[in-house]
Design an enzyme around this catalytic site. Sequence first.
Site, PDB file in Angstrom:
ATOM      1  N   CYS A  32      25.011  17.968 -11.731  1.00 12.86           N
ATOM      2  CA  CYS A  32      25.134  17.125 -12.793  1.00 12.86           C
ATOM      3  C   CYS A  32      26.566  16.721 -12.727  1.00 12.86           C
ATOM      4  O   CYS A  32      27.277  16.963 -11.531  1.00 12.86           O
ATOM      5  CB  CYS A  32      24.935  17.875 -14.047  1.00 12.86           C
ATOM      6  SG  CYS A  32      26.031  19.167 -14.660  1.00 12.86           S
ATOM      7  N   HIS A  88      24.994  46.114  -4.910  1.00  8.54           N
ATOM      8  CA  HIS A  88      24.793  44.716  -5.537  1.00  8.54           C
ATOM      9  C   HIS A  88      23.536  44.423  -5.922  1.00  8.54           C
ATOM     10  O   HIS A  88      23.174  43.882  -7.206  1.00  8.54           O
ATOM     11  CB  HIS A  88      25.286  43.687  -4.605  1.00  8.54           C
ATOM     12  CG  HIS A  88      26.779  43.923  -3.859  1.00  8.54           C
ATOM     13  ND1 HIS A  88      27.753  43.736  -5.007  1.00  8.54           N
ATOM     14  CD2 HIS A  88      27.148  43.988  -2.779  1.00  8.54           C
ATOM     15  CE1 HIS A  88      28.750  43.841  -4.090  1.00  8.54           C
ATOM     16  NE2 HIS A  88      28.455  44.038  -2.934  1.00  8.54           N
ATOM     17  N   THR A 126      29.498  17.630 -13.868  1.00  7.62           N
ATOM     18  CA  THR A 126      30.390  18.673 -13.627  1.00  7.62           C
ATOM     19  C   THR A 126      29.700  19.874 -12.974  1.00  7.62           C
ATOM     20  O   THR A 126      30.614  20.975 -12.553  1.00  7.62           O
ATOM     21  CB  THR A 126      31.040  19.212 -15.028  1.00  7.62           C
ATOM     22  OG1 THR A 126      30.183  19.679 -15.821  1.00  7.62           O
ATOM     23  CG2 THR A 126      31.880  18.270 -15.558  1.00  7.62           C
ATOM     24  N   ASP A 138      20.989  15.252 -12.676  1.00  7.61           N
ATOM     25  CA  ASP A 138      20.764  14.056 -13.561  1.00  7.61           C
ATOM     26  C   ASP A 138      21.499  12.920 -12.943  1.00  7.61           C
ATOM     27  O   ASP A 138      21.902  12.984 -11.688  1.00  7.61           O
ATOM     28  CB  ASP A 138      21.509  14.670 -14.974  1.00  7.61           C
ATOM     29  CG  ASP A 138      22.988  14.691 -15.002  1.00  7.61           C
ATOM     30  OD1 ASP A 138      23.656  14.646 -13.820  1.00  7.61           O
ATOM     31  OD2 ASP A 138      23.617  15.172 -15.988  1.00  7.61           O
ATOM     32  N   HIS A 174      27.023  38.827  -2.806  1.00  4.87           N
ATOM     33  CA  HIS A 174      27.160  39.732  -3.975  1.00  4.87           C
ATOM     34  C   HIS A 174      26.143  39.509  -4.930  1.00  4.87           C
ATOM     35  O   HIS A 174      25.836  40.471  -5.656  1.00  4.87           O
ATOM     36  CB  HIS A 174      28.495  39.798  -4.437  1.00  4.87           C
ATOM     37  CG  HIS A 174      29.751  40.446  -3.638  1.00  4.87           C
ATOM     38  ND1 HIS A 174      30.945  40.798  -4.306  1.00  4.87           N
ATOM     39  CD2 HIS A 174      29.477  40.732  -2.536  1.00  4.87           C
ATOM     40  CE1 HIS A 174      31.541  41.363  -3.232  1.00  4.87           C
ATOM     41  NE2 HIS A 174      30.869  41.302  -2.019  1.00  4.87           N
TER      42      HIS A 174
HETATM   43  C1  RB5 Z   1      26.361  13.643 -18.200  1.00  8.97           C
HETATM   44  O1  RB5 Z   1      27.173  12.554 -18.674  1.00  8.97           O
HETATM   45  C2  RB5 Z   1      27.193  14.788 -18.138  1.00  8.97           C
HETATM   46  O2  RB5 Z   1      27.447  15.305 -19.361  1.00  8.97           O
HETATM   47  C3  RB5 Z   1      26.456  15.700 -17.380  1.00  8.97           C
HETATM   48  O3  RB5 Z   1      26.071  15.445 -16.011  1.00  8.97           O
HETATM   49  C4  RB5 Z   1      27.160  17.136 -16.966  1.00  8.97           C
HETATM   50  O4  RB5 Z   1      28.443  16.902 -16.475  1.00  8.97           O
HETATM   51  C5  RB5 Z   1      27.270  17.862 -18.102  1.00  8.97           C
HETATM   52  O5  RB5 Z   1      27.410  19.470 -17.944  1.00  8.97           O
END
Ligand code: RB5
Length: 144
Positions: A67, A135, A69, A9, A100
């Site tokens: 993304c 595994h 996080t 994203d 694994h």
């Molecule tokens: C986008 O702002 C953010 O929420 C997305 O990139 C991600 O971190 C979601 O898990």
Amino acid sequence: MIKIVLGSDHGGLELKQAIKTHLETRNCESITDLGTYTTDSVDYPDFAEKVCTSILNQDADLGILVCGTGIGISIKANRYKGIRAALVHDTFTAQMCKEHNNANVLCLGGRTTDTDTALTLIDTWLDATFEGGRHQNRLDKLDA
Ligand code: RB5
């Protein structure tokens, strides 16, 4: 040689670009960027879907999803039967998720992991080998 698909994203766009450039230095059969391509705000599940569908359709072997996080995009990816997505932050888990878990999708956070670390994690994952044996029995149970 492997075929790799990338997706992110807006929160993962910058890291995805660096990953793409890095992968071009490796011996891949193909590297396909399925977006997003701009900083416009988008929804991470849409890009997880593109990458996972590509793998499940056997258009690609492995995927990398980014993304902000890495959390949301990994949650979505793991809803697809046959996808084993691993969100990693260190080399031990990057190695273990292949050895694994035979992770076929690596997830990273563009706002949580710096570029040099992320590229090291990708190399670690790509260079590791699934150990099979006990595994594989466990992986079979994931999709049973
Ligand atoms: C986008 O702002 C953010 O929420 C997305 O990139 C991600 O971190 C979601 O898990």
